[in-house]
Write a protein that holds these residues in place. Structure first.
Motif, PDB file in Angstrom:
ATOM      1  N   GLY A  16       0.880  -1.271   0.183  1.00 13.42           N
ATOM      2  CA  GLY A  16      -0.063   0.044   0.043  1.00 13.42           C
ATOM      3  C   GLY A  16       0.854   1.197  -0.059  1.00 13.42           C
ATOM      4  N   GLU A  17       2.015   1.084   0.183  1.00 14.97           N
ATOM      5  CA  GLU A  17       2.864   2.393   0.332  1.00 14.97           C
ATOM      6  C   GLU A  17       3.336   2.904  -1.051  1.00 14.97           C
ATOM      7  OE1 GLU A  17       5.781   2.481   3.920  1.00 14.97           O
ATOM      8  OE2 GLU A  17       7.125   2.943   2.442  1.00 14.97           O
ATOM      9  N   ASN A  18       3.325   4.109  -1.090  1.00 11.41           N
ATOM     10  CA  ASN A  18       3.882   4.869  -2.357  1.00 11.41           C
ATOM     11  C   ASN A  18       5.552   4.886  -2.269  1.00 11.41           C
ATOM     12  OD1 ASN A  18       1.390   5.447  -3.204  1.00 11.41           O
ATOM     13  ND2 ASN A  18       1.067   7.239  -2.088  1.00 11.41           N
ATOM     14  N   LEU A  19       6.119   4.528  -3.563  1.00 10.49           N
ATOM     15  CA  LEU A  19       7.600   4.705  -3.261  1.00 10.49           C
ATOM     16  C   LEU A  19       8.272   5.013  -4.433  1.00 10.49           C
ATOM     17  CD1 LEU A  19       8.936   1.918  -5.043  1.00 10.49           C
ATOM     18  CD2 LEU A  19       7.207   0.821  -3.234  1.00 10.49           C
ATOM     19  N   ALA A  79       0.727   2.938  -4.447  1.00 10.45           N
ATOM     20  CA  ALA A  79      -0.260   1.937  -3.897  1.00 10.45           C
ATOM     21  C   ALA A  79       0.497   0.584  -4.236  1.00 10.45           C
ATOM     22  CB  ALA A  79      -1.550   1.992  -4.259  1.00 10.45           C
ATOM     23  N   SER A  80       1.729   0.354  -3.777  1.00 11.23           N
ATOM     24  CA  SER A  80       2.583  -0.909  -3.990  1.00 11.23           C
ATOM     25  C   SER A  80       1.642  -2.098  -3.530  1.00 11.23           C
ATOM     26  CB  SER A  80       3.838  -0.809  -3.229  1.00 11.23           C
ATOM     27  OG  SER A  80       3.583  -0.718  -2.045  1.00 11.23           O
ATOM     28  N   GLN A  81       1.768  -3.234  -4.362  1.00 10.41           N
ATOM     29  CA  GLN A  81       1.201  -4.661  -4.135  1.00 10.41           C
ATOM     30  C   GLN A  81       2.345  -5.564  -3.932  1.00 10.41           C
ATOM     31  OE1 GLN A  81      -1.369  -4.695  -7.463  1.00 10.41           O
ATOM     32  NE2 GLN A  81      -2.673  -3.264  -6.712  1.00 10.41           N
ATOM     33  N   PRO A  82       2.111  -6.593  -3.430  1.00 10.52           N
ATOM     34  CA  PRO A  82       3.135  -7.828  -3.320  1.00 10.52           C
ATOM     35  C   PRO A  82       3.530  -8.428  -4.696  1.00 10.52           C
ATOM     36  CG  PRO A  82       1.425  -8.305  -1.643  1.00 10.52           C
ATOM     37  CD  PRO A  82       1.178  -7.057  -2.508  1.00 10.52           C
ATOM     38  N   GLY A  83       2.602  -8.195  -5.712  1.00 12.65           N
ATOM     39  CA  GLY A  83       2.923  -8.387  -7.247  1.00 12.65           C
ATOM     40  C   GLY A  83       4.133  -7.665  -7.712  1.00 12.65           C
TER      41      GLY A  83
END
Lengths: 111, 116
Positions: A16-19, A79-83
């Motif tokens: 969920g973090e933006n990076l 909105a990072s995801q494990p994928g």
């Protein structure tokens, strides 16, 4: 000789973090810059291609910017995801010579 | 085919053996590149073809490395008398455009060579 540096070498974030991934290059005389994704044991998948006349490109949750004069590019992942876990490679085209790659940033997104 | 195809995907060779790695580019792609990727590193350029012509072989690390693309489609990278330092993933990429600096590259999954 063109050199490409990517910082950080590795990054671990919660889902969920933006990076932001950073790429710098030593010679600003480039034709284009590409961001690639590489999954373990796989080839490279092109994510975004920015021509030297452009300042940014967007694809879905990805946004890449280019500041040619300062020799920098960033890849923003929202909105990072494990994928999204993979190695991200930056490469510049310095002219009539093939792409020069950085060593990549290894991203882990933790669920 | 739909993408760039490389074979074999994995190759184990004894030191001193000759190996041949094959690349089938996307149909109609004019430009073809070979890259070498050591563990934990980014890909390093080896050689470039425009159709059947090898226009740049400046990245080949020694005269044990040889590449060809005789009919402007399939390419073969040959490594003679393999050494342990040749262990790496060998990536092939193709591009629709004729120049090296404006086209999007499409990569195959690579051939992982391990020299014992």
């Amino acid at each position: 000789k063109q050199e490409v540096t990517q910082i950080p070498a590795a990054l671990s974030v919660p889902e969920g973090e933006n990076l932001v991934l950073n790429c710098s290059f030593t010679d600003s005389a480039i034709y284009n810059l590409q961001w690639f994704r590489q999954d373990p044991g796989k080839g490279l998948t092109s994510l975004l291609l920015i021509q030297s006349s452009q300042r940014e490109q967007t694809s879905g949750r990805l946004n890449a910017s280019l500041d040619k004069s300062s020799g920098r590019s960033t890849l923003y992942i929202a909105a990072s995801q494990p994928g999204d876990s993979a190695t991200y490679l930056c490469a510049v085209s310095p002219g009539n010579t093939p792409l020069v790659f950085g060593k990549g940033t290894r991203l882990s997104v933790i669920a | 085919g739909a993408g760039v195809s490389q074979s074999p995907r994995y190759k184990v060779a004894k030191r001193g053996q000759d190996v041949a790695l094959r690349c089938d580019p996307i149909s109609g792609h004019v430009s073809l590149f070979w890259y070498q990727q050591a563990l934990g590193q980014g890909p390093e350029f080896l050689t470039y073809f425009q159709n059947e012509a090898q226009l740049d072989k400046s990245g080949l690390p020694s005269d044990r490395f040889f590449a060809e693309r005789p009919e402007g489609s399939v390419s073969t990278l040959k490594i003679q008398r393999t050494q342990q330092e040749d262990s790496a993933v060998y990536l092939c990429a193709s591009s629709l455009v004729v120049t090296t600096n404006t086209g999007e590259l499409f990569f195959g999954e690579g051939s992982r060579l391990t020299v014992l």
